[in-house]
Design an enzyme around this catalytic site. Structure first.
Site, mmCIF file in Angstrom:
data_model
loop_
_atom_site.group_PDB
_atom_site.id
_atom_site.type_symbol
_atom_site.label_atom_id
_atom_site.label_comp_id
_atom_site.label_asym_id
_atom_site.label_seq_id
_atom_site.Cartn_x
_atom_site.Cartn_y
_atom_site.Cartn_z
ATOM 1 N N HIS A 31 -8.132 -4.639 -0.769
ATOM 2 C CA HIS A 31 -6.859 -3.948 -0.513
ATOM 3 C C HIS A 31 -5.943 -4.761 0.408
ATOM 4 C CE1 HIS A 31 -4.437 -0.375 -0.973
ATOM 5 N NE2 HIS A 31 -4.221 -0.342 0.329
ATOM 6 N N SER A 85 0.833 -1.203 0.000
ATOM 7 C CA SER A 85 0.000 0.000 0.000
ATOM 8 C C SER A 85 0.876 1.264 0.000
ATOM 9 C CB SER A 85 -0.955 -0.068 1.207
ATOM 10 O OG SER A 85 -1.914 0.943 1.137
ATOM 11 N N ASP A 126 -10.228 -4.040 -5.131
ATOM 12 C CA ASP A 126 -9.586 -3.066 -4.228
ATOM 13 C C ASP A 126 -10.369 -1.747 -4.273
ATOM 14 O OD1 ASP A 126 -7.915 -1.230 -2.961
ATOM 15 O OD2 ASP A 126 -6.105 -2.264 -3.614
#
Ligand code: MLT
Length: 207
Positions: free
Chosen positions: A190, A109, A159
């Protein structure tokens, strides 16, 4: 041994086997230098692990660069932080006597985004990167020379944070510089899944 500062709070785990490869572990928003150590060890057993903590705080949560809103990055800060982190990698390699040509990022991320930014702005810093749930962090001012560099982009089909076209666009940007890029879509959102770890493990075994 006390951990030297080198500009970032970090953890360093030397290779237990003399492997020349180092994994640079880059956590997501709200994580820290401890988050990915266990995963790093399982992804490439024997590699040295270098794991910094992001220096930007958002509501008390560490990140590697500032954002103005979800998915809207402070580009000036991102550029500055990218160069700062690249310097940390160079300094850590000198301090811990690591092979500078064998540093591979494993980022999740926000950590994947700064790893992608390093590949685009300071292409000599990383031999490659596993970019998990990465976005396009920025447009580089010129095409980076990424010949001989590798990336694995692991993206989630569902996501809610990463716009669907961004992983493809990031892959194109890295390939334009000559990098070999694998892009894989996971049946995931995610968050990371066992498939991510299995695919990252398989990909990293080439190093
Ligand atoms: C995050 O939550 O960290 C975002 O998805 C990615 C970023 O802001 O870099």
């Amino acid at each position: 041994m006390t951990t030297p500062d080198l500009g970032f709070i970090h953890r360093f785990v030397p290779s237990p086997s003399g492997s020349k490869t180092t994994l640079l572990l880059l956590h997501g928003t709200g994580g820290d230098e401890n988050d990915l150590l266990e995963i790093g060890e399982s992804l490439l057993p024997g590699a040295s692990l270098l794991s910094p903590r992001g220096k930007v705080l958002e509501g008390g949560m560490p990140r590697f660069f500032r954002r103005l809103a979800e998915g809207v990055f402070d580009l000036e800060d991102l550029k500055l932080r990218t160069h700062e982190l690249a310097k940390f990698v160079v300094d850590a390699c000198a301090h811990y006597k690591l092979d500078r040509d064998r540093v591979i990022a494993v980022g999740f991320s926000n950590g994947a985004n700064i790893a992608a930014s390093m590949m685009l702005l300071t292409p000599q810093t990383l031999r490659g990167g596993v970019l998990m749930r990465a976005m396009v962090p920025l447009e580089p001012p010129s095409t980076p020379d990424l010949k001989g560099r590798n990336a694995l982009i692991l993206s989630g089909e569902a996501d809610p944070i990463v716009p669907r076209d961004q992983p493809e666009q990031l892959a194109r940007m890295l390939r334009a510089g000559g990098a070999t890029v694998d892009l894989k879509w996971q049946r995931a959102g995610h968050g990371l899944t066992q498939e991510d770890l299995r695919d990252a493990h398989g990909w990293l075994s080439q190093f």
